[in-house]
Write an enzyme that holds these catalytic residues in place. Structure first.
Site, PDB file in Angstrom:
ATOM      1  N   ASP A 196       1.103 -15.645  -6.270  1.00 50.31           N
ATOM      2  CA  ASP A 196       1.905 -14.699  -5.508  1.00 50.31           C
ATOM      3  C   ASP A 196       3.343 -15.195  -5.336  1.00 50.31           C
ATOM      4  O   ASP A 196       4.285 -14.586  -5.837  1.00 50.31           O
ATOM      5  CB  ASP A 196       1.269 -14.447  -4.138  1.00 50.31           C
ATOM      6  CG  ASP A 196       1.966 -13.328  -3.388  1.00 50.31           C
ATOM      7  OD1 ASP A 196       2.829 -13.634  -2.545  1.00 50.31           O
ATOM      8  OD2 ASP A 196       1.680 -12.143  -3.645  1.00 50.31           O
TER       9      ASP A 196
ATOM     10  N   TYR B 254      -5.271   6.718 -13.269  1.00 48.06           N
ATOM     11  CA  TYR B 254      -4.323   5.999 -14.113  1.00 48.06           C
ATOM     12  C   TYR B 254      -4.401   6.455 -15.572  1.00 48.06           C
ATOM     13  O   TYR B 254      -3.382   6.550 -16.254  1.00 48.06           O
ATOM     14  CB  TYR B 254      -4.588   4.491 -14.028  1.00 48.06           C
ATOM     15  CG  TYR B 254      -4.473   3.929 -12.627  1.00 48.06           C
ATOM     16  CD1 TYR B 254      -3.616   4.485 -11.692  1.00 48.06           C
ATOM     17  CD2 TYR B 254      -5.237   2.816 -12.246  1.00 48.06           C
ATOM     18  CE1 TYR B 254      -3.509   3.964 -10.413  1.00 48.06           C
ATOM     19  CE2 TYR B 254      -5.134   2.288 -10.972  1.00 48.06           C
ATOM     20  CZ  TYR B 254      -4.282   2.860 -10.050  1.00 48.06           C
ATOM     21  OH  TYR B 254      -4.169   2.332  -8.792  1.00 48.06           O
TER      22      TYR B 254
ATOM     23  N   ARG C 157      -4.247   4.767  -6.013  1.00 48.39           N
ATOM     24  CA  ARG C 157      -5.678   4.467  -5.963  1.00 48.39           C
ATOM     25  C   ARG C 157      -6.477   5.691  -5.535  1.00 48.39           C
ATOM     26  O   ARG C 157      -5.972   6.590  -4.868  1.00 48.39           O
ATOM     27  CB  ARG C 157      -5.938   3.329  -4.967  1.00 48.39           C
ATOM     28  CG  ARG C 157      -5.451   1.982  -5.434  1.00 48.39           C
ATOM     29  CD  ARG C 157      -6.267   0.862  -4.818  1.00 48.39           C
ATOM     30  NE  ARG C 157      -6.482   0.986  -3.394  1.00 48.39           N
ATOM     31  CZ  ARG C 157      -5.808   0.308  -2.474  1.00 48.39           C
ATOM     32  NH1 ARG C 157      -4.832  -0.500  -2.829  1.00 48.39           N
ATOM     33  NH2 ARG C 157      -6.090   0.444  -1.196  1.00 48.39           N
TER      34      ARG C 157
ATOM     35  N   HIS D 203      -3.758  -6.391 -13.936  1.00 43.67           N
ATOM     36  CA  HIS D 203      -2.539  -6.336 -14.734  1.00 43.67           C
ATOM     37  C   HIS D 203      -2.829  -6.307 -16.230  1.00 43.67           C
ATOM     38  O   HIS D 203      -2.268  -5.487 -16.965  1.00 43.67           O
ATOM     39  CB  HIS D 203      -1.639  -7.532 -14.404  1.00 43.67           C
ATOM     40  CG  HIS D 203      -1.008  -7.428 -13.054  1.00 43.67           C
ATOM     41  ND1 HIS D 203      -0.194  -8.414 -12.536  1.00 43.67           N
ATOM     42  CD2 HIS D 203      -1.064  -6.460 -12.096  1.00 43.67           C
ATOM     43  CE1 HIS D 203       0.220  -8.057 -11.339  1.00 43.67           C
ATOM     44  NE2 HIS D 203      -0.304  -6.878 -11.044  1.00 43.67           N
TER      45      HIS D 203
ATOM     46  N   ARG E  52       9.410  -0.656  -3.003  1.00 45.28           N
ATOM     47  CA  ARG E  52      10.740  -1.233  -3.185  1.00 45.28           C
ATOM     48  C   ARG E  52      11.275  -0.958  -4.591  1.00 45.28           C
ATOM     49  O   ARG E  52      12.470  -0.760  -4.781  1.00 45.28           O
ATOM     50  CB  ARG E  52      10.690  -2.740  -2.931  1.00 45.28           C
ATOM     51  CG  ARG E  52      10.263  -3.108  -1.532  1.00 45.28           C
ATOM     52  CD  ARG E  52      10.285  -4.606  -1.308  1.00 45.28           C
ATOM     53  NE  ARG E  52      11.641  -5.130  -1.353  1.00 45.28           N
ATOM     54  CZ  ARG E  52      11.936  -6.429  -1.221  1.00 45.28           C
ATOM     55  NH1 ARG E  52      10.957  -7.310  -1.038  1.00 45.28           N
ATOM     56  NH2 ARG E  52      13.186  -6.826  -1.269  1.00 45.28           N
TER      57      ARG E  52
ATOM     58  N   ARG F  79      -3.711 -10.249  -1.144  1.00 48.59           N
ATOM     59  CA  ARG F  79      -3.230 -11.574  -1.552  1.00 48.59           C
ATOM     60  C   ARG F  79      -4.235 -12.678  -1.239  1.00 48.59           C
ATOM     61  O   ARG F  79      -4.141 -13.772  -1.784  1.00 48.59           O
ATOM     62  CB  ARG F  79      -1.915 -11.899  -0.850  1.00 48.59           C
ATOM     63  CG  ARG F  79      -0.730 -11.075  -1.322  1.00 48.59           C
ATOM     64  CD  ARG F  79       0.510 -11.413  -0.499  1.00 48.59           C
ATOM     65  NE  ARG F  79       1.695 -10.750  -1.005  1.00 48.59           N
ATOM     66  CZ  ARG F  79       2.052  -9.509  -0.686  1.00 48.59           C
ATOM     67  NH1 ARG F  79       1.282  -8.807   0.163  1.00 48.59           N
ATOM     68  NH2 ARG F  79       3.148  -8.977  -1.187  1.00 48.59           N
TER      69      ARG F  79
ATOM     70  N   LYS G  34       4.637  -9.476 -11.583  1.00 51.74           N
ATOM     71  CA  LYS G  34       4.148 -10.826 -11.791  1.00 51.74           C
ATOM     72  C   LYS G  34       2.943 -11.048 -10.862  1.00 51.74           C
ATOM     73  O   LYS G  34       2.871 -10.426  -9.794  1.00 51.74           O
ATOM     74  CB  LYS G  34       5.254 -11.863 -11.572  1.00 51.74           C
ATOM     75  CG  LYS G  34       5.942 -11.809 -10.203  1.00 51.74           C
ATOM     76  CD  LYS G  34       5.118 -12.529  -9.164  1.00 51.74           C
ATOM     77  CE  LYS G  34       5.442 -12.059  -7.792  1.00 51.74           C
ATOM     78  NZ  LYS G  34       4.364 -12.365  -6.843  1.00 51.74           N
TER      79      LYS G  34
ATOM     80  N   LEU H 125      -0.286  -3.079  -9.713  1.00 44.36           N
ATOM     81  CA  LEU H 125      -1.681  -3.153  -9.303  1.00 44.36           C
ATOM     82  C   LEU H 125      -2.038  -4.577  -8.885  1.00 44.36           C
ATOM     83  O   LEU H 125      -1.253  -5.516  -9.107  1.00 44.36           O
ATOM     84  CB  LEU H 125      -2.576  -2.712 -10.468  1.00 44.36           C
ATOM     85  CG  LEU H 125      -2.315  -1.297 -11.004  1.00 44.36           C
ATOM     86  CD1 LEU H 125      -3.158  -1.044 -12.245  1.00 44.36           C
ATOM     87  CD2 LEU H 125      -2.578  -0.251  -9.943  1.00 44.36           C
TER      88      LEU H 125
END
Length: 328
Positions: free
Chosen positions: A176, A59, A37, A80, A18, A164, A98, A75
């Protein structure tokens, strides 16, 4: 004007799908490099082709690219901080999804490493015209003194294979969707709560929560957030003379925003034209880099949000209120 040249870590993930097109569409930005990845080279190449970007194997290789000015980091939560620090060490500006960190302590580490580089946590809704209009209405004093914020963000989410729900990757509803819900009262009151109390419905991670934040002097926030019910994405400001309600705080790019204002004089609705919050975020980040100014979502704001998130987790674990005037 030379474009801000972006590299993307985690380019094959859902949220990157997005954000990358939004960066690409925004004047003054260009996606020039991506890295995904291990084992996702083919997917990364498909993403890169859409933007005329190159693919890096790993990376670290992307961070070593001298043609990359800024990194968008999408990620898993626990990655993060380490990759933000590595990007800063490589001299790159960083837009990080976030939650930027899961603790205030890590926010301090990021701030120390940033020096004169821009680092911003990606609370995209803060840049949408609907959000700006709600803030203007609140500041106008039309509803009087702000006393109560109600905020909710929830949507049912499939569990299998979803990061998640992985505790090792910082999963759970609080980090999340919950951080959106408690970000709203933090900027609305422009303060940190004195105390918080939370109750979680949990399995391996927290799935749903209800929480209260006490800002003192009769000012409160009441939150709910969830990964197991919904959809729900709204907030309301209750003042001494009326209220401001935002029906859908996280609008889709094709969705008109609606703000309802209720006072003793009556009820009115204001429509906000549809637009893409991710595009507004990309434009604002590039401007902060060029103008060398503190972005709208500052590192101080991120530290405050992390403190509240930590406190909610502690409150749910202990069943007690957590006083934020005593450092965690």
């Amino acid at each position: 004007m030379e474009p801000l040249r972006w590299g993307v870590l985690g380019a094959t993930g859902h949220i990157a799908g997005r954000v990358l097109p939004a960066i690409h569409r925004t004047v003054g930005n260009a996606v020039v490099a991506v890295a995904g990845r291990e084992g996702r080279r083919e997917r990364a190449e498909r993403v890169a082709r859409a933007f005329g970007a190159r693919v890096h194997d790993g990376y670290d290789a992307l961070l070593g690219d001298p043609d990359v000015d800024a990194v968008y980091l999408a990620l898993p939560n626990t990655l993060h901080v380490p990759w933000t620090l590595r990007a800063l060490d490589a001299g790159k500006h960083v837009l990080v999804e976030k939650p930027m960190t899961l603790s205030e302590e890590d926010c301090v580490r990021v701030e120390r490493a940033a020096a004169d580089l821009v680092v911003m946590e990606a609370y995209m809704y803060r840049f949408h015209p609907q959000q700006k209009r709600a803030a203007e209405l609140l500041a106008s004093g039309e509803i009087g003194e702000l006393r109560l914020v109600r905020s909710a963000f929830a949507y049912p989410t499939a569990v299998e294979g979803n990061i998640r729900f992985d505790p090792a990757l910082g999963g759970g509803a609080t980090w999340d969707v919950g951080c959106y819900a408690f970000d709203v009262p933090l900027w609305a009151f422009d303060a940190e709560p004195r105390a918080v109390r939370a109750t979680f419905h949990s399995r391996e991670v927290d799935l749903s929560a209800v929480a209260t934040l006490d800002f003192g002097d009769g000012r409160w926030a009441v939150l709910d957030y969830s990964l197991e019910y919904g959809p729900r994405a709204a907030y309301e400001f209750q003042g001494t003379r009326g209220s401001i309600s935002v029906r859908n705080a996280w609008t889709r790019p094709d969705e008109e925003g609606v703000i309802t204002v209720v006072t003793l004089d009556g009820v009115r609705e204001e429509a906000v034209p549809a637009s893409d919050a991710y595009e507004h975020q990309a434009a604002a980040f590039a401007e902060a880099v060029r103008e060398k100014v503190t972005p709208l979502v500052s590192l101080a704001h991120s530290a405050r949000t992390a403190r509240v998130g930590e406190a909610l987790v502690r409150s749910a674990a202990t069943g007690a209120e957590v006083d934020l005037r005593r450092r965690l």
